[in-house]
Design a protein around this motif. Structure first.
Motif, mmCIF file in Angstrom:
data_model
loop_
_atom_site.group_PDB
_atom_site.id
_atom_site.type_symbol
_atom_site.label_atom_id
_atom_site.label_comp_id
_atom_site.label_asym_id
_atom_site.label_seq_id
_atom_site.Cartn_x
_atom_site.Cartn_y
_atom_site.Cartn_z
ATOM 1 N N LEU A 1 0.821 -1.214 0.000
ATOM 2 C CA LEU A 1 0.000 0.000 0.000
ATOM 3 C C LEU A 1 0.855 1.265 0.000
ATOM 4 C CD1 LEU A 1 -2.662 -1.116 2.666
ATOM 5 C CD2 LEU A 1 -3.009 -0.928 0.191
ATOM 6 N N SER A 2 2.175 1.084 -0.166
ATOM 7 C CA SER A 2 3.137 2.204 -0.138
ATOM 8 C C SER A 2 3.155 2.898 1.219
ATOM 9 C CB SER A 2 2.812 3.215 -1.246
ATOM 10 O OG SER A 2 2.881 2.593 -2.518
ATOM 11 N N VAL A 3 2.941 2.108 2.272
ATOM 12 C CA VAL A 3 3.000 2.610 3.647
ATOM 13 C C VAL A 3 4.172 1.928 4.348
ATOM 14 C CG1 VAL A 3 1.809 2.762 5.865
ATOM 15 C CG2 VAL A 3 0.521 2.997 3.723
ATOM 16 N N GLU A 4 5.044 2.706 4.951
ATOM 17 C CA GLU A 4 6.175 2.119 5.659
ATOM 18 C C GLU A 4 5.679 1.522 6.975
ATOM 19 O OE1 GLU A 4 9.936 0.750 6.146
ATOM 20 O OE2 GLU A 4 9.056 1.709 4.373
ATOM 21 N N PRO A 5 5.886 0.237 7.192
ATOM 22 C CA PRO A 5 5.364 -0.385 8.419
ATOM 23 C C PRO A 5 6.213 -0.016 9.632
ATOM 24 C CG PRO A 5 6.603 -1.986 7.156
ATOM 25 C CD PRO A 5 6.543 -0.746 6.305
ATOM 26 N N PRO A 6 5.602 0.006 10.818
ATOM 27 C CA PRO A 6 6.387 0.216 12.037
ATOM 28 C C PRO A 6 7.234 -1.024 12.327
ATOM 29 C CG PRO A 6 4.134 -0.335 12.610
ATOM 30 C CD PRO A 6 4.167 -0.190 11.111
ATOM 31 N N LEU A 7 8.333 -0.830 13.033
ATOM 32 C CA LEU A 7 9.161 -1.967 13.425
ATOM 33 C C LEU A 7 8.471 -2.731 14.549
ATOM 34 C CD1 LEU A 7 12.739 -0.397 13.468
ATOM 35 C CD2 LEU A 7 11.808 -2.002 11.788
ATOM 36 N N PRO A 8 8.449 -4.055 14.489
ATOM 37 C CA PRO A 8 7.838 -4.815 15.590
ATOM 38 C C PRO A 8 8.505 -4.508 16.925
ATOM 39 C CG PRO A 8 8.302 -6.238 13.705
ATOM 40 C CD PRO A 8 8.946 -4.930 13.412
ATOM 41 N N PHE A 9 9.846 -4.441 16.914
ATOM 42 C CA PHE A 9 10.618 -4.098 18.103
ATOM 43 C C PHE A 9 11.537 -2.935 17.735
ATOM 44 C CE2 PHE A 9 9.764 -8.690 18.592
ATOM 45 C CZ PHE A 9 9.068 -8.657 19.793
ATOM 46 N N PRO A 10 11.219 -1.732 18.160
ATOM 47 C CA PRO A 10 12.013 -0.570 17.751
ATOM 48 C C PRO A 10 13.472 -0.627 18.186
ATOM 49 C CG PRO A 10 9.898 0.097 18.661
ATOM 50 C CD PRO A 10 10.032 -1.361 18.929
#
Length: 733
Positions: A465-474
């Motif tokens: 969807l051209s959305v950068e996903p958040p990191l599961p564990f930052p």
């Protein structure tokens, strides 16, 4: 008794070596400790060489006065040499080494314990009893209990049954294993309690007919003059136990002697015979016995139909199996097997592509079995059947009810992911007039289930969807090397001396007292520092789930996703061109980083390799076939496991297919891939025919990409959501 002791590296009783312990605070050379930890064949000779070097005069141990200072490691090296020599079966030599050496400070009990074992196995039983008594004075409680049993066994060998009996009685009461029952029987016979001794021997022969001790017990019974005979009911029990133990041929022989009265008795015998015949693959003969079993009472008839249905399902006769399961569910609703039958009667519509029937079948299942523990699974598969028919709105409704009605179900992450996916695939712009924020739903899956396979899938869908996903564990894992807690003091000393099995036992005692997350973190990281990856992971899994997956503490994440055995893993992977993160993902699922585990299928060691596969790998590598117990060696197990993984990747070309091949075999995976090549990866995985393999692939693939994110140097690679075509040739076993 022979002069050769048992292998301490084997799985023999009393000598199970805890292979998962490694060392960082080396008392001996790092090379020696590594050889012991990895079970390398040169460990004993290396230890002897280091002991000889330690005893050789050296200028750095000659002060100005000229008097030779003692080598600081001599006592520990001598103890390790004695231990390893005994493990090699050279009991007499081990006794000489240990008798001449002084015990290391704090390890006197262990020095005397192994000296006593060496004396016992070299024939000096009376002396061994005395040495064991000295060892017990300074022994921790768990070693003292082990000593008590060993002394009792020796007293029994020496003809002192009266002395031996109390301890052996207690041991058998606490653990009625065939070994403990046999020694208790011999003690009872030795004290004149013939009837009680015979009762123990009969119990072994009856309850454990496939165990090696069963023949010993039968021979001992015959020597007492008692006839070794069984009632028909007891023979039926023995036959069923033999079938369960995998010896269907012996079960059928046993059943030749069984005749129970009446129609119900004949039906019970027929059921047992059918189960043994099915285990041997003799379906036609089994069917005749099933027909006879159906003339019995409801419980026997239901189990007979279930046996036939399960066999048909294993043979992939889905239509026949569905009919058989439905018959059980409709005729025997009040029988325990009805729940299973109703569930599979509905499920079998899925591989047949009859999705309407599956929706109806799972709805009926929930109505007929409102108390079933399978209701969440039935709800999921009903939703999946709707998804496959592109009835996305209905699918989302069912998935939403699953998440709300069964909030603790392990199926909630996939329900949430597929609800978002259904919304993404819908052509209508809204659900009941409410617009669905698909990206927000995917982000919530990543946020709420950071270690799950579905968080990985959600990340890939967001990228689509051209959305950068958040990191599961930052934050990256934060490995620590704290000073070991005082409770691990003895374990550290044992590790420094190379007594790894004993260190593992002491660790188990110490971690049982953990009462808080802070303690768990301290113990876990100390254990990782010692190389005790399996114990550290176990501590984290018991105490740090919330700290890792909710609070996302990097110190907790490091314990749940360790780079165990890092140097040998990376070396083995480099030799075969394999990504080590895949090896760690497999290891995490297979053994939880414990090298001493064995499965019900006889898979062994860190990467859970079964002996036939090991023989095939050895043949490919042009090496001698290893003994089964050699697979507990981390060094060998890692080398064979990484070779096999690389061969699977070479043929199958995708980490998900590779994981499926590691669990179910490459030939099955090739069939599945060819049959449903057009399906996207996430849908293909949901339709893997084996439940175990579905779960296995999800965990391994999720862990593989998570390891990359946690430890990788560059950007994490994307998970390909299209299936490659497997190569027609390559590894087939």
């Amino acid at each position: 008794m022979s002069n050769r002791g048992p292998s301490l590296f084997s799985k023999s009783r009393g000598f199970v070596l805890g292979l998962s312990v490694g060392l960082s605070a080396y008392a001996q050379s790092p090379e020696l400790i590594d050889a012991v930890r990895m079970h390398r064949p040169e460990a004993t000779q290396r230890a002897k060489d280091e002991l000889e070097l330690c005893r050789t005069p050296s200028s750095d141990r000659l002060p100005d006065g000229g008097a030779l200072l003692p080598c600081a490691q001599e006592r520990r090296l001598a103890l390790l040499v004695g231990f390893l020599t005994l493990s090699d079966g050279e009991a007499a030599e081990a006794a000489k080494v240990l008798a001449k050496a002084r015990a290391p400070a704090g390890l006197e009990a262990f020095h005397d314990y192994y000296l006593a074992e060496a004396q016992a196995w070299s024939g000096s039983r009376a002396q061994a009893v005395k040495t064991f008594a000295r060892a017990k004075k300074a022994a921790p409680a768990w070693l003292a209990q082990r000593i008590d049993v060993r002394v009792a066994e020796l007293e029994l060998d020496l003809g002192h049954a009266e002395k031996a009996r109390p301890v052996l009685e207690s041991a058998a009461d606490a653990d009625p294993s065939p070994e403990n029952l046999l020694t208790r029987a011999l003690a009872r016979l030795g004290t004149g309690d013939v009837e009680a001794g015979r009762a123990d021997l009969r119990q072994i022969v009856l309850r454990f007919p496939a165990h090696p001790h069963a023949q010993l017990a039968k021979s001992a019974l015959e020597r007492t003059g008692a006839p070794v005979s069984f009632t028909p009911e007891e023979r039926l029990f023995r036959a069923q136990a033999l079938t369960s133990a995998g010896d269907a041929s012996a079960a059928l022989l046993e059943l030749e002697e069984v005749e129970l009265p009446g129609k119900s008795g004949a039906a019970r015998v027929a059921l047992a015979r059918a189960q043994a015949l099915l285990a041997k693959g003799k379906d036609a003969e089994a069917q005749a016995q099933i027909d006879l079993a159906l003339t019995g009472g409801p419980s026997v008839a239901a189990e007979a139909l279930l046996a036939r249905a399960r066999r048909l399902m294993r043979l992939t006769d889905h239509a026949g199996a569905r009919v058989a399961f439905r018959e059980v569910d409709r005729k025997f609703l009040d029988q325990p097997g009805s729940d299973e039958a109703g569930y599979f009667a509905a499920w079998l519509s899925l591989p047949m592509g009859e999705f309407d029937a599956a929706v109806k079948g799972f709805s009926e299942f929930e109505e007929r079995h409102p108390g079933s523990r399978r209701r969440d699974e039935a709800r999921w598969f009903r939703a999946w059947a709707l998804f496959r028919q592109e009835r996305f709105f209905e699918c989302r409704e069912v998935l939403s009810s699953l998440a709300s009605d069964f909030p603790r179900s392990a199926l909630v992450p996939q329900a949430r992911y597929w609800a978002a996916r259904a919304a993404q695939l819908r052509t209508e712009p809204s659900d009941a007039g409410v617009k669905v924020d698909v990206a927000a739903e995917y982000r919530s899956v990543i946020r709420d289930f950071p270690g799950a396979f579905y968080a990985l899938l959600a990340s890939e869908r967001l990228r689509d969807l051209s959305v950068e996903p958040p990191l599961p564990f930052p934050a990256r894992p934060k490995e620590q090397k704290p000073k070991p807690p005082k409770a691990l003091g003895l374990a550290v000393k044992l590790s420094e001396a190379g007594l790894l099995r004993d260190a593992s036992e002491e660790i188990q005692r110490a971690v049982a007292g953990i009462g808080s997350q802070e303690e768990a973190l301290a113990y876990g990281h100390a254990l990782q520092g010692l190389g005790e990856f399996g114990a550290a992971y176990s501590v984290a899994a018991r105490h740090l789930w919330g700290a890792a997956y909710t609070a996302k503490q990097p110190e907790a994440i490091a314990l749940l996703y360790p780079r165990a055995y890092r140097e040998p893993v990376e070396q083995a992977c480099q030799e075969v061109g394999l990504d080590p993160f895949l090896a760690w993902a497999i290891m995490r699922r297979e053994s939880a980083f414990r090298a001493d585990v064995v499965s019900a299928a006889d898979a062994r060691g860190l990467m859970q390799i079964i002996p036939p596969t090991a023989r095939s790998i050895a043949e490919k590598l042009k090496e001698p076939s290893p003994a089964a117990d050699d697979l507990y060696s981390p060094s060998l197990n890692l080398r064979f496991g990484t070779w096999y993984l690389s061969a699977l990747m070479e043929r199958l070309g995708h980490p998900a297919l590779c994981a499926a091949g590691y669990n179910a075999g490459p030939n099955a995976v090739v069939r599945w891939a060819e049959k449903k090549a057009e399906r996207p990866l996430d849908e293909w995985i949901e339709e893997i025919p084996y439940k175990e393999t579905r779960g296995y692939v999800k965990q391994v693939v999720g862990d593989y990409y998570l390891y990359q994110q946690l430890y990788g140097d560059g950007p994490v690679g994307r998970l390909p959501l299209t299936l490659p075509a497997p190569k027609p040739t390559g590894v087939t076993f």
